[in-house]
Write an enzyme that holds these catalytic residues in place. Structure first.
Site, PDB file in Angstrom:
ATOM      1  CB  SER A   1       0.747 133.921 -95.110  1.00 56.86           C
ATOM      2  OG  SER A   1      -0.119 133.047 -96.028  1.00 56.86           O
TER       3      SER A   1
ATOM      4  CE  LYS B   1      -8.888 130.263-103.198  1.00 62.60           C
ATOM      5  NZ  LYS B   1      -9.732 131.507-102.823  1.00 62.60           N
TER       6      LYS B   1
ATOM      7  CE1 TYR C   1      -8.691 129.145 -98.419  1.00 65.15           C
ATOM      8  CE2 TYR C   1      -6.552 128.246 -98.924  1.00 65.15           C
ATOM      9  CZ  TYR C   1      -7.369 129.236 -98.995  1.00 65.15           C
ATOM     10  OH  TYR C   1      -7.160 130.451 -99.767  1.00 65.15           O
TER      11      TYR C   1
ATOM     12  CG  LEU D   1     -18.339 135.532-101.407  1.00 67.48           C
ATOM     13  CD1 LEU D   1     -17.330 134.769-101.119  1.00 67.48           C
ATOM     14  CD2 LEU D   1     -18.506 135.838-103.048  1.00 67.48           C
TER      15      LEU D   1
END
Length: 347
Positions: free
Chosen positions: A206, A166, A162, A68
């Site tokens: 998570s 996003k 974070y 990326l």
């Protein structure tokens, strides 16, 4: 309309938790699939992981090296693709030293994929954003969050790096589509906390909540609640967003029905469903002052401080109404997480 086998789909970040589940479902549906990894040295490992998970049509899967943070490899990866599912994105367990370490790769990576997709004549890109771009930085509220909401980065409520990355990356993608996208279509999926069966050592942050609840590493639960969704349902939502004409130009929150789930609730679900394996699961909530004290020494805990005491309401009505999406229950996703952690000897 082209058949799935005649339709090539690129999934970025195929070694990741969500990416690998999307590949499994695309192959099962008959699509020709490509995926990117940062190094082709991982191809054999990822193929074996998918095979162990029951992948069909492995001969329809090919790998491309692309990062990326670099231009190299993207034009080759997207050439001849009808759809691109951009899933790859960093989600660290610990806070970075500087927020730009997250923001710049997320934003530039999304734009790099969009530019390459437009140049290659791709029809539609589905960007995996996050509820992080929807529900942060807001004052306390009773009304459910919807796709109309955006995280507030310049308000009084602090937003962790974070979540900020996003939000900035998704906004940059929408701005680029509007100004430079031409005929390229964009759809965005915004998952909440993603649970469900892990396929190997690559899994979402998570999952650590379930892992820590089961391994006895936490004496109690911080007073944190989050939306929950099963990774298999997110993969299904991504594919619906890829193919449904009604999805063009839309955002879709991926969350289970009802209220968010507290970390203590997750421990209770595990104790009820898997009592023999959940004997170390915590049974009480920790006072906020103690979580703040621990966060002073542990940056992974520091990330959750803005969430203490919040229990957001999050609506999935749009995904169900527009795309016919039907997610599993929170309990199903949590129990499947635990079972897979034992199956893969992660616990």
């Amino acid at each position: 309309m082209a058949t799935p086998a005649a339709t090539t789909v690129l999934v970025t970040g195929g070694s990741g938790f969500i990416g690998s589940h999307i590949i499994l479902q695309l192959l099962a549906a008959g699509y020709t699939v490509r995926t990117t990894v940062r190094s082709l040295k991982r191809e054999a490992e990822v193929r074996q992981t998918l095979k162990d998970a029951g992948a069909v049509g492995d001969d329809r899967l090919s790998f491309f090296a692309a990062d990326l943070t670099k231009d190299e490899g993207w034009s080759e990866a997207v050439a001849g693709c009808t759809y691109v599912l951009h899933v790859a994105s960093p989600f660290p367990l610990a806070l970075p030293k500087h927020e730009d370490d997250l923001i710049i790769p997320a934003r530039e990576g999304a734009l790099r994929v969009l530019r390459a997709s437009k140049d290659a004549g791709v029809k539609r890109v589905v960007l995996t954003s996050s509820f992080a771009a929807v529900g942060y930085g807001h004052p306390a509220r009773e009304t459910p969050f919807t796709e109309e909401d955006w995280s507030i980065l310049d308000g009084k409520v602090p937003v962790p790096p974070y979540q900020k990355s996003k939000t900035i990356a998704e906004k940059a993608a929408w701005d680029w589509i509007k100004s430079d996208g031409g005929s390229l279509e964009l759809v965005v999926v915004n998952p909440v906390g993603v649970f469900g069966p892990v396929l190997g050592k690559d899994y979402s942050t998570s999952i650590e909540i379930v892992k820590k609840a089961l391994d006895g590493s936490v004496p109690g639960c911080p007073k944190v609640s989050l939306g929950a969704v099963d990774v298999r349902d997110i993969a299904d939502l991504e594919i619906r967003a890829m193919t449904d004409p009604a999805a063009k130009g839309e955002r879709f929150i991926g969350t289970n029905d009802g209220a968010s789930v507290s970390i203590l609730d997750i421990a209770k679900i595990l104790r009820k469903a898997r009592p023999d394996q959940s004997k170390k699961a915590p049974t009480r909530e920790l006072p906020n002052w103690l979580v703040h004290a621990v966060a002073f020494f542990d940056s992974s805990i520091r990330q959750i401080l803005p969430e203490l005491g919040h229990a957001p309401q999050i609506s999935n009505e749009k995904a169900k109404r527009v795309l016919g999406w039907k997610p599993r229950s929170t309990e199903d996703g949590i129990v499947a997480t635990a079972d897979s952690l034992f199956q893969h000897k992660i616990l």
